[in-house]
Design a protein around this motif. Sequence first.
Motif, PDB file in Angstrom:
ATOM      1  N   ILE A  74       0.845  -1.189   0.000  1.00 51.94           N
ATOM      2  CA  ILE A  74       0.000   0.000   0.000  1.00 51.94           C
ATOM      3  C   ILE A  74       0.881   1.240   0.000  1.00 51.94           C
ATOM      4  CG2 ILE A  74      -0.229   0.195   2.503  1.00 51.94           C
ATOM      5  CD1 ILE A  74      -3.212   0.835   2.021  1.00 51.94           C
ATOM      6  N   GLY A  75       0.378   2.292  -0.622  1.00 54.90           N
ATOM      7  CA  GLY A  75       1.076   3.580  -0.614  1.00 54.90           C
ATOM      8  C   GLY A  75       2.218   3.656  -1.598  1.00 54.90           C
ATOM      9  N   SER A  76       2.704   4.884  -1.770  1.00 54.19           N
ATOM     10  CA  SER A  76       3.794   5.110  -2.715  1.00 54.19           C
ATOM     11  C   SER A  76       5.093   4.465  -2.257  1.00 54.19           C
ATOM     12  CB  SER A  76       4.003   6.611  -2.936  1.00 54.19           C
ATOM     13  OG  SER A  76       4.297   7.247  -1.707  1.00 54.19           O
ATOM     14  N   ASP A  77       5.204   4.209  -0.951  1.00 54.20           N
ATOM     15  CA  ASP A  77       6.420   3.563  -0.443  1.00 54.20           C
ATOM     16  C   ASP A  77       6.307   2.040  -0.444  1.00 54.20           C
ATOM     17  OD1 ASP A  77       4.568   3.279   1.560  1.00 54.20           O
ATOM     18  OD2 ASP A  77       5.876   3.998   3.162  1.00 54.20           O
ATOM     19  N   LYS A  78       5.168   1.517  -0.939  1.00 56.00           N
ATOM     20  CA  LYS A  78       4.951   0.067  -1.086  1.00 56.00           C
ATOM     21  C   LYS A  78       5.093  -0.672   0.258  1.00 56.00           C
ATOM     22  CE  LYS A  78       4.640   0.450  -5.601  1.00 56.00           C
ATOM     23  NZ  LYS A  78       3.356   0.744  -6.135  1.00 56.00           N
ATOM     24  N   THR A  79       4.452  -0.133   1.292  1.00 55.89           N
ATOM     25  CA  THR A  79       4.457  -0.771   2.605  1.00 55.89           C
ATOM     26  C   THR A  79       3.780  -2.136   2.514  1.00 55.89           C
ATOM     27  OG1 THR A  79       4.331   1.374   3.702  1.00 55.89           O
ATOM     28  CG2 THR A  79       3.664  -0.549   4.997  1.00 55.89           C
ATOM     29  N   PRO A  80       4.456  -3.198   2.986  1.00 54.66           N
ATOM     30  CA  PRO A  80       3.832  -4.526   2.943  1.00 54.66           C
ATOM     31  C   PRO A  80       2.669  -4.623   3.928  1.00 54.66           C
ATOM     32  CG  PRO A  80       6.088  -4.675   3.803  1.00 54.66           C
ATOM     33  CD  PRO A  80       5.815  -3.234   3.514  1.00 54.66           C
ATOM     34  N   ILE A  81       1.570  -5.238   3.460  1.00 57.41           N
ATOM     35  CA  ILE A  81       0.390  -5.436   4.292  1.00 57.41           C
ATOM     36  C   ILE A  81      -0.181  -6.818   4.022  1.00 57.41           C
ATOM     37  CG2 ILE A  81      -0.227  -2.981   4.328  1.00 57.41           C
ATOM     38  CD1 ILE A  81      -2.443  -3.677   2.238  1.00 57.41           C
ATOM     39  N   LYS A  82      -1.071  -7.239   4.875  1.00 56.87           N
ATOM     40  CA  LYS A  82      -1.920  -8.411   4.653  1.00 56.87           C
ATOM     41  C   LYS A  82      -3.304  -7.867   4.335  1.00 56.87           C
ATOM     42  CE  LYS A  82       0.961 -11.744   5.933  1.00 56.87           C
ATOM     43  NZ  LYS A  82       1.405 -12.791   5.042  1.00 56.87           N
ATOM     44  N   SER A  83      -3.930  -8.401   3.308  1.00 55.11           N
ATOM     45  CA  SER A  83      -5.222  -7.893   2.875  1.00 55.11           C
ATOM     46  C   SER A  83      -6.203  -9.042   2.722  1.00 55.11           C
ATOM     47  CB  SER A  83      -5.053  -7.156   1.536  1.00 55.11           C
ATOM     48  OG  SER A  83      -6.200  -6.444   1.204  1.00 55.11           O
ATOM     49  N   THR A  84      -7.446  -8.819   3.145  1.00 58.45           N
ATOM     50  CA  THR A  84      -8.523  -9.791   2.974  1.00 58.45           C
ATOM     51  C   THR A  84      -9.763  -9.052   2.508  1.00 58.45           C
ATOM     52  OG1 THR A  84      -7.667 -11.079   4.842  1.00 58.45           O
ATOM     53  CG2 THR A  84      -9.896 -11.599   4.096  1.00 58.45           C
ATOM     54  N   TYR A  85     -10.344  -9.520   1.411  1.00 56.58           N
ATOM     55  CA  TYR A  85     -11.608  -8.995   0.905  1.00 56.58           C
ATOM     56  C   TYR A  85     -12.675 -10.043   1.161  1.00 56.58           C
ATOM     57  CZ  TYR A  85      -9.147  -5.505  -2.036  1.00 56.58           C
ATOM     58  OH  TYR A  85      -8.389  -4.482  -2.510  1.00 56.58           O
ATOM     59  N   VAL A  86     -13.851  -9.593   1.587  1.00 56.39           N
ATOM     60  CA  VAL A  86     -15.000 -10.478   1.737  1.00 56.39           C
ATOM     61  C   VAL A  86     -16.146  -9.868   0.935  1.00 56.39           C
ATOM     62  CG1 VAL A  86     -16.690 -11.474   3.327  1.00 56.39           C
ATOM     63  CG2 VAL A  86     -14.278 -11.305   4.006  1.00 56.39           C
ATOM     64  N   VAL A  87     -16.650 -10.645  -0.014  1.00 59.26           N
ATOM     65  CA  VAL A  87     -17.769 -10.204  -0.842  1.00 59.26           C
ATOM     66  C   VAL A  87     -19.044 -10.811  -0.271  1.00 59.26           C
ATOM     67  CG1 VAL A  87     -18.749 -10.165  -3.167  1.00 59.26           C
ATOM     68  CG2 VAL A  87     -16.247 -10.132  -2.863  1.00 59.26           C
ATOM     69  N   ASP A  88     -20.001  -9.945   0.099  1.00 57.99           N
ATOM     70  CA  ASP A  88     -21.265 -10.390   0.678  1.00 57.99           C
ATOM     71  C   ASP A  88     -22.391  -9.583   0.046  1.00 57.99           C
ATOM     72  OD1 ASP A  88     -23.257 -11.483   2.254  1.00 57.99           O
ATOM     73  OD2 ASP A  88     -22.709 -10.353   4.049  1.00 57.99           O
ATOM     74  N   GLY A  89     -22.993 -10.138  -1.010  1.00 56.53           N
ATOM     75  CA  GLY A  89     -24.048  -9.414  -1.717  1.00 56.53           C
ATOM     76  C   GLY A  89     -23.492  -8.168  -2.369  1.00 56.53           C
ATOM     77  N   ASN A  90     -24.056  -7.003  -2.024  1.00 56.77           N
ATOM     78  CA  ASN A  90     -23.618  -5.731  -2.597  1.00 56.77           C
ATOM     79  C   ASN A  90     -22.582  -5.019  -1.729  1.00 56.77           C
ATOM     80  OD1 ASN A  90     -25.286  -6.127  -4.759  1.00 56.77           O
ATOM     81  ND2 ASN A  90     -26.881  -4.751  -4.049  1.00 56.77           N
ATOM     82  N   THR A  91     -21.972  -5.751  -0.803  1.00 55.89           N
ATOM     83  CA  THR A  91     -20.961  -5.171   0.075  1.00 55.89           C
ATOM     84  C   THR A  91     -19.651  -5.937  -0.086  1.00 55.89           C
ATOM     85  OG1 THR A  91     -22.658  -4.527   1.671  1.00 55.89           O
ATOM     86  CG2 THR A  91     -20.395  -4.607   2.471  1.00 55.89           C
ATOM     87  N   VAL A  92     -18.576  -5.166  -0.253  1.00 58.15           N
ATOM     88  CA  VAL A  92     -17.236  -5.751  -0.335  1.00 58.15           C
ATOM     89  C   VAL A  92     -16.417  -5.098   0.765  1.00 58.15           C
ATOM     90  CG1 VAL A  92     -15.190  -6.098  -1.754  1.00 58.15           C
ATOM     91  CG2 VAL A  92     -17.451  -6.055  -2.834  1.00 58.15           C
ATOM     92  N   THR A  93     -16.007  -5.898   1.749  1.00 61.96           N
ATOM     93  CA  THR A  93     -15.262  -5.382   2.885  1.00 61.96           C
ATOM     94  C   THR A  93     -13.812  -5.834   2.784  1.00 61.96           C
ATOM     95  OG1 THR A  93     -17.249  -5.493   4.248  1.00 61.96           O
ATOM     96  CG2 THR A  93     -15.146  -5.282   5.405  1.00 61.96           C
ATOM     97  N   GLN A  94     -12.915  -4.861   2.807  1.00 62.13           N
ATOM     98  CA  GLN A  94     -11.479  -5.134   2.770  1.00 62.13           C
ATOM     99  C   GLN A  94     -10.896  -4.800   4.133  1.00 62.13           C
ATOM    100  OE1 GLN A  94      -9.163  -2.462   0.372  1.00 62.13           O
ATOM    101  NE2 GLN A  94      -7.338  -3.741   0.460  1.00 62.13           N
ATOM    102  N   THR A  95     -10.163  -5.749   4.702  1.00 64.77           N
ATOM    103  CA  THR A  95      -9.443  -5.514   5.946  1.00 64.77           C
ATOM    104  C   THR A  95      -7.958  -5.588   5.639  1.00 64.77           C
ATOM    105  OG1 THR A  95     -11.244  -6.516   7.203  1.00 64.77           O
ATOM    106  CG2 THR A  95      -9.113  -6.296   8.321  1.00 64.77           C
ATOM    107  N   ILE A  96      -7.232  -4.540   6.040  1.00 67.36           N
ATOM    108  CA  ILE A  96      -5.788  -4.559   5.851  1.00 67.36           C
ATOM    109  C   ILE A  96      -5.102  -4.512   7.204  1.00 67.36           C
ATOM    110  CG2 ILE A  96      -5.904  -3.495   3.569  1.00 67.36           C
ATOM    111  CD1 ILE A  96      -4.822  -0.925   4.841  1.00 67.36           C
ATOM    112  N   VAL A  97      -4.034  -5.276   7.316  1.00 70.83           N
ATOM    113  CA  VAL A  97      -3.215  -5.288   8.518  1.00 70.83           C
ATOM    114  C   VAL A  97      -1.830  -4.818   8.094  1.00 70.83           C
ATOM    115  CG1 VAL A  97      -2.276  -6.695  10.385  1.00 70.83           C
ATOM    116  CG2 VAL A  97      -4.563  -7.191   9.485  1.00 70.83           C
ATOM    117  N   SER A  98      -1.380  -3.722   8.710  1.00 70.97           N
ATOM    118  CA  SER A  98      -0.093  -3.133   8.352  1.00 70.97           C
ATOM    119  C   SER A  98       0.675  -2.812   9.623  1.00 70.97           C
ATOM    120  CB  SER A  98      -0.322  -1.851   7.545  1.00 70.97           C
ATOM    121  OG  SER A  98      -0.725  -0.798   8.400  1.00 70.97           O
TER     122      SER A  98
END
Length: 134
Positions: A74-98
């Motif tokens: 993430i970001g211009s400095d390319k900080t490493p993160i863990k990302s999880t997307y959950v698709v539930d109907g018309n909602t897409v929730t992304q959780t990032i851990v940095s």
Amino acid sequence: MSFLGKNYTFVKQENFDGFLRSAGVAEEKIEATAKFAPDQKLVKDGDTYTYITATPEGPSERKFKSGEEFDDVIGSDKTPIKSTYVVDGNTVTQTIVSPAGTATFKREYSGDELVVTITSDKWDGVAKRFYKAA
């Protein structure tokens, strides 16, 4: 899931600068980062989704399967993160851990509108970004 394949263009935001400060973005970069509002689109192929953002440098793509964590940056400095997307109907929730903490981006699609609600474990506020289908 009528929102799949539609391009959404940024309209306005609320309190996004507060979120950026809580995430540790340097004060001199807040204004430029808050202006970063790429178009976005979500497409699906089988059980794989591709989240596409149009940036000045060209399109950026994130491929994911709902509920599966993956390594990302993430970001211009390319900080490493863990990302999880959950698709539930018309909602897409992304959780990032940095290194800066955990943030949640809840994308709610309704008709031709997209509202992204952003929260963080390091901040008591709520930010929102609003988009319209092009």
